[in-house]
Design an enzyme around this catalytic site. Structure first.
Site: not given
Length: 373
Positions: A333-334
């Site tokens: 997600g990052d």
């Protein structure tokens, strides 16, 4: 001829960034296009087979979970994991992961955080310097540097991720004021120039005053706020301060579970209804991005590009690349956020931003930790 000249200028800029060649001169004191605020951690990642679940059971940690642990307990978990498998050690924390991937993609970014005065901080700074990752790290006495332990099940791919943010919680408004008035290292671009200030959800607890200060003093005109919801428990325990960030944010990132939790806290049954409420209530440009693992990415927005006035709300869904062998989804997600912001700063359309971000996230899950292969 004009097109040729512009193309050559662009190529010279690329050469300057990559190998220092060309007419462009890199100013390392110039404010970066992305400034990120978050918890800085030393990450320890271990991959254990399915027959070694006893370690997590003894610490009463579910195989698929995330949360925070006491510093001493976390240190014991890391030590025992190291006895069973080789630990991958990396600079960690959601926003720092995003800064690391931005750097690899070619967008220089600056990270703000706090560390203790200990060996963990020394190790972190050593790695960050080796990888040329730009940071402004405040040193706080008598508080240990934050750490994170991630135990990945080799067979099921279940992931237990636990942290103690330590000194990160001590980053204060005074620290930001001091940095703001340091003319030798400016970090804010003029308000008429594009810049993204990024706040991870994990940063919100204990630092609401800092978040309010950033929004009140820094977010204006072409300086945009981006936030990441990050975790369901963060949303439930810090709903009101997060809601204030959502109010000010241009970009809102999170996975489906996180957006569903935020919707429920708002009093809605669906992400779509909550997103519509948020956009209509605040009547400001917003780009809401919902990731859903290998299923799809949902884009909900009331703009077409940076210069569009708020208009009708559009709901779009995108397929994501198929990944045959997922090694570790830590930081996917990052990395998605990093690639999306990178593409946006490259003046790509929102549709292209989603596709670029999905491709990068698909690469990150094929290796251990939040890294590009």
């Amino acid at each position: 001829m004009i097109f040729f000249d512009r193309t050559m200028e662009y190529l010279q800029d690329i050469y300057a960034k990559v190998i220092g060649y060309g007419s462009g001169v890199i100013n390392y004191n110039a404010p970066r296009k992305v400034v990120a605020f978050g918890n800085v951690l030393l990450d320890h990642t271990a991959q254990l087979p399915n027959d070694e679940t006893e370690l997590l059971e003894r610490f009463q940690i579910p195989a698929e979970s995330k949360g925070e642990l006491d510093a001493e307990i976390l240190a014991k978990l890391a030590a025992e994991a190291a006895e069973r498998a080789q630990l991958d050690v990396n600079p960690g924390g959601s926003a720092l992961n995003t800064v690391r991937i931005l750097k690899q993609l070619g967008t220089d970014a600056l990270f703000f955080g706090a560390v203790g005065e200990d060996k963990t901080a020394e190790k972190l700074k050593e790695i960050l310097q080796e990888r040329e990752i730009e940071t402004r790290l405040v040193t706080v006495n008598d508080v240990p540097t934050g750490q994170c332990v991630c135990i990945v099940n080799k067979d099921t791919k279940a992931k237990a991720l636990y942290a103690n943010i330590g000194a990160s919680a001590k980053l204060s408004v005074d620290h930001l004021r001091k940095a703001h008035y340091d003319d030798t290292q400016p970090f804010l671009r003029p308000i008429e120039r594009k810049q993204i200030l990024y706040i991870e959800g994990f940063f919100v607890p204990q630092r609401q005053e800092v978040c309010d200060f950033i929004v009140r003093n820094y977010i204006k005109e072409r300086r945009r706020l981006a936030i990441n919801l990050n975790a369901e428990y963060i949303i439930r325990d810090n709903f009101q301060p997060l809601r204030q960030l959502v109010r000010a944010a241009f970009f809102i990132f999170g996975n489906r579970k996180e957006h569903m939790t935020f919707a429920a806290e708002l009093g809605f049954d669906t992400i779509e209804a909550a997103a519509k409420h948020v956009i209509e209530e605040f009547n400001t440009p917003k780009v809401i991005v919902v990731t859903n693992g290998r299923e799809c990415v949902q884009l909900i927005t009331n703009i077409e590009d940076e210069y569009s006035m708020p208009g009708e709300i559009a709901f779009q869904s995108f397929h994501v690349p198929r990944v045959d062998e997922v090694v570790d989804s830590t930081g996917a997600g990052d990395a998605f956020v990093a690639a999306f912001l990178h593409a946006w700063l490259e003046k790509r359309s929102l549709t292209e931003c989603v596709r670029v971000a999905s491709d990068v996230a698909a690469k990150v899950v094929t290796v251990v930790g939040c890294n590009l292969p």
